[in-house]
Design a protein around this motif. Structure first.
Motif, PDB file in Angstrom:
ATOM      1  N   PRO B 165      20.958  64.100  14.985  1.00 26.82           N
ATOM      2  CA  PRO B 165      21.797  63.908  16.178  1.00 26.82           C
ATOM      3  C   PRO B 165      23.306  63.950  15.888  1.00 26.82           C
ATOM      4  O   PRO B 165      24.095  64.143  16.796  1.00 26.82           O
ATOM      5  CB  PRO B 165      21.390  62.521  16.693  1.00 26.82           C
ATOM      6  CG  PRO B 165      20.245  62.063  15.893  1.00 26.82           C
ATOM      7  CD  PRO B 165      20.005  63.018  14.776  1.00 26.82           C
ATOM      8  N   ARG B 346      23.829  62.101  29.033  1.00 30.37           N
ATOM      9  CA  ARG B 346      22.661  61.391  28.543  1.00 30.37           C
ATOM     10  C   ARG B 346      22.124  60.415  29.584  1.00 30.37           C
ATOM     11  O   ARG B 346      20.920  60.323  29.818  1.00 30.37           O
ATOM     12  CB  ARG B 346      23.052  60.642  27.275  1.00 30.37           C
ATOM     13  CG  ARG B 346      21.902  60.072  26.541  1.00 30.37           C
ATOM     14  CD  ARG B 346      22.358  59.560  25.189  1.00 30.37           C
ATOM     15  NE  ARG B 346      21.304  58.775  24.583  1.00 30.37           N
ATOM     16  CZ  ARG B 346      20.240  59.306  24.018  1.00 30.37           C
ATOM     17  NH1 ARG B 346      20.086  60.601  23.981  1.00 30.37           N
ATOM     18  NH2 ARG B 346      19.304  58.529  23.498  1.00 30.37           N
ATOM     19  N   MET B 347      23.059  59.698  30.222  1.00 30.46           N
ATOM     20  CA  MET B 347      22.616  58.727  31.219  1.00 30.46           C
ATOM     21  C   MET B 347      21.968  59.431  32.403  1.00 30.46           C
ATOM     22  O   MET B 347      20.949  58.987  32.913  1.00 30.46           O
ATOM     23  CB  MET B 347      23.793  57.853  31.662  1.00 30.46           C
ATOM     24  CG  MET B 347      24.213  56.892  30.559  1.00 30.46           C
ATOM     25  SD  MET B 347      25.715  55.963  30.931  1.00 30.46           S
ATOM     26  CE  MET B 347      25.071  54.732  32.025  1.00 30.46           C
ATOM     27  N   ARG B 350      18.520  60.720  31.341  1.00 29.55           N
ATOM     28  CA  ARG B 350      17.568  59.622  31.243  1.00 29.55           C
ATOM     29  C   ARG B 350      17.132  59.120  32.613  1.00 29.55           C
ATOM     30  O   ARG B 350      15.954  58.921  32.883  1.00 29.55           O
ATOM     31  CB  ARG B 350      18.195  58.453  30.488  1.00 29.55           C
ATOM     32  CG  ARG B 350      18.150  58.599  28.991  1.00 29.55           C
ATOM     33  CD  ARG B 350      16.704  58.485  28.536  1.00 29.55           C
ATOM     34  NE  ARG B 350      16.574  58.752  27.113  1.00 29.55           N
ATOM     35  CZ  ARG B 350      16.568  57.788  26.190  1.00 29.55           C
ATOM     36  NH1 ARG B 350      16.694  56.535  26.540  1.00 29.55           N
ATOM     37  NH2 ARG B 350      16.426  58.080  24.921  1.00 29.55           N
ATOM     38  N   ARG B 351      18.141  58.915  33.459  1.00 26.54           N
ATOM     39  CA  ARG B 351      17.853  58.331  34.762  1.00 26.54           C
ATOM     40  C   ARG B 351      16.997  59.272  35.596  1.00 26.54           C
ATOM     41  O   ARG B 351      16.099  58.853  36.301  1.00 26.54           O
ATOM     42  CB  ARG B 351      19.173  58.024  35.463  1.00 26.54           C
ATOM     43  CG  ARG B 351      19.034  56.995  36.548  1.00 26.54           C
ATOM     44  CD  ARG B 351      20.384  56.453  36.942  1.00 26.54           C
ATOM     45  NE  ARG B 351      21.028  55.718  35.860  1.00 26.54           N
ATOM     46  CZ  ARG B 351      22.343  55.678  35.655  1.00 26.54           C
ATOM     47  NH1 ARG B 351      23.154  56.356  36.452  1.00 26.54           N
ATOM     48  NH2 ARG B 351      22.831  54.990  34.664  1.00 26.54           N
ATOM     49  N   GLU B 363      24.554  66.262  25.405  1.00 24.41           N
ATOM     50  CA  GLU B 363      24.451  64.813  25.189  1.00 24.41           C
ATOM     51  C   GLU B 363      24.723  64.452  23.731  1.00 24.41           C
ATOM     52  O   GLU B 363      24.907  63.298  23.390  1.00 24.41           O
ATOM     53  CB  GLU B 363      23.099  64.269  25.651  1.00 24.41           C
ATOM     54  CG  GLU B 363      21.930  64.669  24.785  1.00 24.41           C
ATOM     55  CD  GLU B 363      20.611  64.062  25.273  1.00 24.41           C
ATOM     56  OE1 GLU B 363      20.641  63.228  26.183  1.00 24.41           O
ATOM     57  OE2 GLU B 363      19.575  64.446  24.719  1.00 24.41           O
ATOM     58  N   ARG B 364      24.723  65.445  22.852  1.00 27.23           N
ATOM     59  CA  ARG B 364      25.067  65.190  21.456  1.00 27.23           C
ATOM     60  C   ARG B 364      26.538  65.467  21.166  1.00 27.23           C
ATOM     61  O   ARG B 364      27.078  64.970  20.199  1.00 27.23           O
ATOM     62  CB  ARG B 364      24.157  66.019  20.546  1.00 27.23           C
ATOM     63  CG  ARG B 364      22.815  65.352  20.372  1.00 27.23           C
ATOM     64  CD  ARG B 364      21.744  66.290  19.908  1.00 27.23           C
ATOM     65  NE  ARG B 364      20.507  65.540  19.683  1.00 27.23           N
ATOM     66  CZ  ARG B 364      19.719  65.061  20.636  1.00 27.23           C
ATOM     67  NH1 ARG B 364      20.052  65.250  21.907  1.00 27.23           N
ATOM     68  NH2 ARG B 364      18.628  64.386  20.349  1.00 27.23           N
ATOM     69  N   ALA B 535       6.154  44.957  26.407  1.00 30.86           N
ATOM     70  CA  ALA B 535       6.463  45.455  27.748  1.00 30.86           C
ATOM     71  C   ALA B 535       6.004  46.905  27.897  1.00 30.86           C
ATOM     72  O   ALA B 535       5.707  47.355  28.989  1.00 30.86           O
ATOM     73  CB  ALA B 535       7.965  45.354  28.008  1.00 30.86           C
ATOM     74  N   ASN B 536       5.951  47.634  26.787  1.00 28.02           N
ATOM     75  CA  ASN B 536       5.574  49.056  26.857  1.00 28.02           C
ATOM     76  C   ASN B 536       4.556  49.378  25.763  1.00 28.02           C
ATOM     77  O   ASN B 536       4.843  50.113  24.827  1.00 28.02           O
ATOM     78  CB  ASN B 536       6.815  49.949  26.713  1.00 28.02           C
ATOM     79  CG  ASN B 536       7.554  49.706  25.404  1.00 28.02           C
ATOM     80  OD1 ASN B 536       7.451  48.632  24.808  1.00 28.02           O
ATOM     81  ND2 ASN B 536       8.274  50.707  24.941  1.00 28.02           N
TER      82      ASN B 536
END
Lengths: 337, 795
Positions: B165, B346-347, B350-351, B363-364, B535-536
């Motif tokens: 990354p 990135r946000m 993701r969202r 995003e990198r 949680a996951n």
């Protein structure tokens, strides 16, 4: 009344001390004769309650047997003509025994590495499996939204915590606890958790061993020396090391470390895919951000760090071809190590 | 990312052998996941000749070919590619079962009702950069059925590299070539991009309304484009690296991205109304993306859009809109080359759960300067040479705050101090210059090229010097730092003591799985607090962090029983977890399981393990750990058979463990009929003694006196209570007391039992007289008679 063991002890000593056949006979009479001491106890037996009769009777009989045996032996010695006969014993029948216990090969591997590193001046301690995001990521120069977080698929707990994705999470904890005192040489090992699907080389739980050293003069050359010693101790004195550039958010320069193939000694085999090298660990010089998170000053302090997959090293050491064997615990597997 | 080495060599001079190039890639810091030498993987592709061809009914431009793939071996193959084939041509054929270097596996399949028994392979489909028209054609009949690698020399490899990354500048071939050039001492050759002729077309105005998300936005109008399939050289390159050719304009943007790393976007100019506005989606706005998904603007941190005067046309940096892109009818193109802030991309990604090659790069972190310019020039030039563009407008360039170059000082001493080897100033300057840094004479000012977004600290420069020098230059040498004494903890000692004792007793150490299913929470568990759950979780079987080691021991017994190993002697040393308050707690424990025959090999006196075998192991363990005297208190714990479970306490009553018999019904389900016993000790509470350095106590100098006694008492009287009473009554001369027999039955009242003990008395300063001991024994007898109504036998 004197207890049976005491009586036995006295009688055996008496027999052994008898220096003539006559003295020996005298001793026999004293213990086993009609009114001998042991005979008296035997007579008592009839009057005892059944519940102790059995146990008591056994003890008396055993004692009698041993005294008689001792007298026979002493007699033979005194007659100065030892007869070679004894009770017939088939010594080829198998012994009554348990199979030997075994240490799990992963424990053995981790302990071997630990002992080498303790010998090189590192101190061992344990750290939490259930970590804060701060120690697992932020303190290691991996803030939220950092693409490097994608490298680890993380389990989150129902609370504010993560299951640590690497034992490297201990670094800031150790440095903070040291209160700025250097040098620090610290190691830990333990479970790590990543949301990987299970296959022959992946398991969502694995074990890592992490080490770091920080001081005023700890260099990458030093890192290479330490790893060379570790690799030789673990894989044998002929082991060679290769460093390749790599990336970890918490080290720069970073190096992926390969060791010469433990099976073919670089002649080329399936284990090393005919390259002669096996990838075993990641390492590098600690990032300034990480030193700062630990309360140290990157202008004055520098250090190295490395992390090893214990599962992988175990598999390499023993040429185990499927990681699932390590957690299946089949007896036929465990007894091999 | 897939790298075709022949393509990569386009950017390097002089040409180097393939092996040398491949050896340079790991030195760059690229993670080479796989290298496919085409000469090897293409050996399975053979030369087949087209003997007949006829159109495939119901399609346009597709043919069914009768292919002779070996002398007399005719196969029917549907030729689905854009490239024409003619009767009499020899072409590369992959038969069913062949795996091409690109990962495609050839199967027999039915297309439009016709069975196709293989594939005619274009260069790109085989991972090769095009030679000529993109399809290898042979006329020499002697090649029939021969391997392709015999027909032509192939000296290419497909390399699958993982770009870490931190190095998005290596997400394009030029970036990789630049690094390889530094490692191998070669020259980098950038593609020539002749400037397109001027045009009268007006620039499309650009407004950046979200400068924190978009650093720079440039675009250019190119007119007179003819949208068509790409030429062979272009299509084959995209195919070789796993990208599907679409049309010449889209392929040019993809090609340029693969070459430069910089994502580009092409709009149909006639869809762009008035101007380009870079802004967030407004509330209520929505956009249908190329992949059919819809983005909607909600809230303050809505995603970034590329809009025209009226509406969003693209999800910035991630994906174009469905209607604003290139269509067959497109003649005028608006070519975008922009720079977006990584975190914003990135946000959004993701969202929205949307990603793409473009998003992956932005995003990198991309280079807003030379790389962006280079890519736009290159794409524009290709639009002229490949897609027939006739004229280009001026470049609109919105770059409100140009990025300032980062500058660091990197004196050679700093490099030497970190690496631990001596590096000369000239070496530092040379290494850094090769990688594009601009260094002042004294190395006090080293300017970082803007493509190197990863250089956020001077330490990266040290790594760069080390990489160019080669990591082999870092020779091993021990530290000049103050030595430290290594060591370990009391807990670690306790673990070793426990492990040694158990292994010595014939136990196998297990390695359990610390995650388990949610049901059975209370099973065997003695720690307080709620469970820690995930949680996951990966799946329902791995959803809770375990709170006892026993379930896994039992599971393992069941597993091994199914393989006919019935003598269980297992242990595991690991953590157990709970959450009594806000913070989770972790406890080290040793879990033990025992069952089956006492010995594995025993031809004379076979006996089965029972509760007291396990209790004995636990007591030995406590003794080895130098724990204070333990008490065993009956308890009820789910999972243990009623009346068998005990809590183990020491000293002030602190619980240090549990043990008992596993409920038979649990085992019956796992087809184990014999009794099995298990227990758990909390090692963390037993570490104190393991570190102690014991002080010598003078050895006894006077003989001991031995006494055996037998008591008949009610069955309800616990042995521990009797022993306790004996100790209290005996006085200081009682050295030890052991139970030697317990009997009930003939001669004893049904509700009573006889308990025989053997005692040792000793005084430190004299030989005890018979009378002394008799007095003590009398006292004991009286005490037991008083407390428990015991009658003494055998005196």
């Amino acid at each position: 009344m004197q207890s049976i063991p005491e009586l036995l002890e006295r009688a055996l000593a008496h027999v052994l001390a008898s220096d003539s056949l006559a003295a020996l006979e005298q001793a026999r009479v004293q213990y086993l004769g009609k009114s001998g001491e042991l005979t008296a106890r035997m007579k008592m037996l009839a009057s005892l309650a059944p519940e102790i009769k059995k146990q008591f009777g056994q003890a008396v009989n055993t004692a009698k047997g041993r005294i008689e045996e001792a007298i026979e032996q002493r007699k033979a010695a005194l007659q100065a003509g030892a007869r070679p006969s004894g009770p017939s014993l088939d010594i080829t029948l198998p012994g009554r025994r348990r199979l030997a216990g075994r240490v799990h090969p992963m424990t053995a591997t981790a302990e071997a590495m630990k002992q080498i590193l303790i010998g090189l001046g590192f101190s061992y301690d344990d750290y939490p499996d259930i970590e804060t995001e701060y120690y697992n990521f932020d303190s290691l120069n991996t803030p939220a939204w950092h693409p490097a977080r994608d490298l680890h698929d993380t389990f989150y707990t129902d609370g504010e915590h993560v299951m640590r994705t690497h034992t490297t999470a201990y670094q800031a904890r150790v440095m903070q606890a040291s209160g700025g005192q250097v040098p620090i040489r610290a190691i830990t090992t333990g479970r790590c958790y990543r949301k990987d699907d299970i296959d022959a080389s992946h398991f969502p739980i694995f074990q890592q061993l992490d080490a770091f050293a920080v001081g005023h003069n700890i260099t990458m050359s030093d890192l290479r020396w330490t790893l060379t010693e570790l690799a030789k101790g673990l894989f044998g004195p002929d082991t060679k090391l290769r460093f390749r550039p790599s990336y970890f958010p918490f080290t720069t320069p970073s190096a992926e470390v390969d060791v010469s193939c433990v099976v073919c000694r670089q002649k080329g085999c399936a284990l090393c895919s005919r390259t002669g090298w096996l990838e075993v660990l990641g390492s590098g010089m600690m990032r300034p951000e990480v030193l700062r998170a630990g309360g140290l000053d990157p202008e004055r302090h520098q250090g190295f760090a490395f992390g090893i997959g214990v599962d992988r090293v175990t598999m390499l050491r023993h040429q185990i071809n499927d990681i699932r064997h390590l957690y299946q615990n089949e007896e036929a597997f465990l007894r091999q190590f | 990312m897939i790298v075709n080495t022949e393509w990569l060599l386009d950017y390097l001079t002089p040409r180097v052998p393939l092996t040398e190039l491949l050896a340079a890639l790991p030195r760059v810091g690229l993670d080479v996941e796989a290298t496919h030498h085409l000469s090897g993987t293409l050996a399975a592709v053979r030369v087949g000749f087209v003997r007949a061809k006829r159109p495939l009914e119901g399609t346009e431009g597709r043919y069914v070919c009768d292919m002779e793939v070996a002398r007399g071996d005719l196969r029917q193959i549907v030729c689905a590619s854009a490239h024409p084939v003619e009767v009499g041509w020899g072409v590369p054929v992959a038969l069913p079962g062949t795996e091409l270097p690109t990962g495609t596996v050839i199967h027999e399949e039915t297309m439009h009702g016709v069975l196709s028994q293989g594939m005619i392979c274009l260069d790109g489909e085989m991972g090769m950069v095009a030679k000529g028209t993109g399809l290898q054609v042979f006329h020499d009949e002697a090649l029939l059925g021969r391997s392709l690698t015999e027909a032509i020399a192939i000296d290419e490899a497909l390399v699958h590299v993982k770009v870490y990354p931190n190095r998005p500048d290596c997400l394009g071939l030029i970036g990789i070539a630049r690094e390889a050039a530094a490692m191998l001492g070669l020259q980098l050759v950038l593609p020539t991009a002749p400037l397109p002729p001027d045009s009268s077309a007006a620039a499309v105005p650009v407004e950046i309304l979200a400068p924190s998300l978009c650093t720079r936005y440039t675009c250019q109008v190119l007119q007179g484009v003819r949208v068509a399939p790409s030429p062979a050289w272009l299509a084959s390159r995209l195919m070789a690296v796993g990208s599907r050719p679409i049309n010449n304009v889209v392929d040019i943007t993809n090609f340029t991205m693969h070459e430069w790393g910089q994502p580009l976007h092409a709009f149909d100019l006639h869809r762009v109304r008035e101007k380009i506005v870079v802004r967030r989606f407004a509330a209520g706005e929505s956009l249908r993306l190329l992949d059919g998904r819809t983005v909607e603007g909600v809230g303050d941190d809505a995603p970034l859009a590329i809009a025209d005067a009226h509406a969003p046309m693209a999800l910035a940096g991630i994906m174009g809109g469905e209607t604003s892109g290139i269509a067959e009818s497109t003649t005028d193109v608006l070519l975008e080359a922009a720079h977006f802030e990584p975190t914003g991309i990135r946000m959004s990604s993701r969202r929205l759960g949307v990603s793409s090659d473009s998003c992956y790069r932005f995003e990198r972190g991309m280079d807003p300067n030379e790389t962006l310019n280079g890519a736009r020039y290159r794409a524009a030039a290709l639009l002229f040479s490949v897609a027939g563009a006739k004229s280009a407008g001026p470049v609109a360039d919105a770059y409100p705050t140009p990025a300032k170059p980062k500058v660091f000082a990197m004196p050679a001493e700093r490099v030497s101090r970190c690496l631990g080897i001596t590096v000369q100033p000239e070496q530092v300057a040379s290494c850094l210059t090769k990688l594009g840094y601009r260094c002042s004479e004294d190395l006090q000012r080293v300017e970082v090229p803007s493509r190197r977004v990863d250089v956020d600290d001077a330490v990266v420069l040290i790594e760069d010097v080390a990489r160019v020098l080669g990591y082999d230059a870092i020779t091993p040498s021990p530290s000049s730092e103050t030595p430290t004494a290594g060591g370990s903890t009391a807990l670690d000692q306790a673990r070793s003591i426990g492990r040694r004792l158990l292994v010595g007793g014939g136990f196998l150490e297990l390695r359990g799985v610390p995650l388990e299913a949610l049901e059975g929470e209370a099973l065997y568990s003695q720690i307080t607090g709620a469970s820690v759950t995930l949680a996951n979780p990966l799946n329902a079987d791995l959803a809770r962090v375990r709170r006892s080691l026993v379930p896994f021991l039992v599971k393992t017994a069941v597993y091994n029983a199914s393989r006919r190993s019935m003598n269980f002697r297992y242990f595991e040393i690991d953590k157990i977890f709970s959450r009594p308050a806000a913070e989770p707690e972790e406890h080290w424990a040793v879990g033990i399981l025992l069952g089956g025959a006492l010995n594995d090999a025993d031809w004379s006196t076979r006996s089965e393990t029972d509760f007291f075998d396990l209790k004995g192991v636990v007591e030995s363990l406590l003794e080895a750990l130098r724990a204070p005297r333990a008490s065993f208190i009956p308890v009820t714990i789910e999972g243990y058979a009623p009346g068998t479970a005990a809590r183990i306490t020491v000293g002030n009553g602190e619980t240090v463990g549990v043990l008992g018999q596993i409920a038979p019904e649990t085992l019956a389900a796992g087809r184990i009929q014999q009794p099995v016993f298990a227990g758990e000790l909390f090692l963390g509470r037993l570490t104190e003694g393991s570190r102690a350095t014991p002080a010598f106590a003078a050895l006894p100098r006077y003989p001991a006196v031995f006494r055996d006694l037998s008591f008949v008492v009610d069955r309800a009287v616990a042995y521990a209570a009797m022993e306790d009473a004996i100790r209290r009554a005996a006085g200081p001369q009682l050295e030890s007391v052991d139970c030697m027999d317990v009997f009930a039955g003939k001669g004893i009242a049904p509700d009573r039992r006889s308990v025989a003990v053997s005692m040792v008395f000793r005084a430190p300063d004299r030989t005890l007289a018979s009378e002394d001991v008799n007095t003590a024994v009398d006292g004991i007898a009286a005490q037991l008679a008083r407390e428990f109504g015991a009658e003494v036998r055998g005196r």
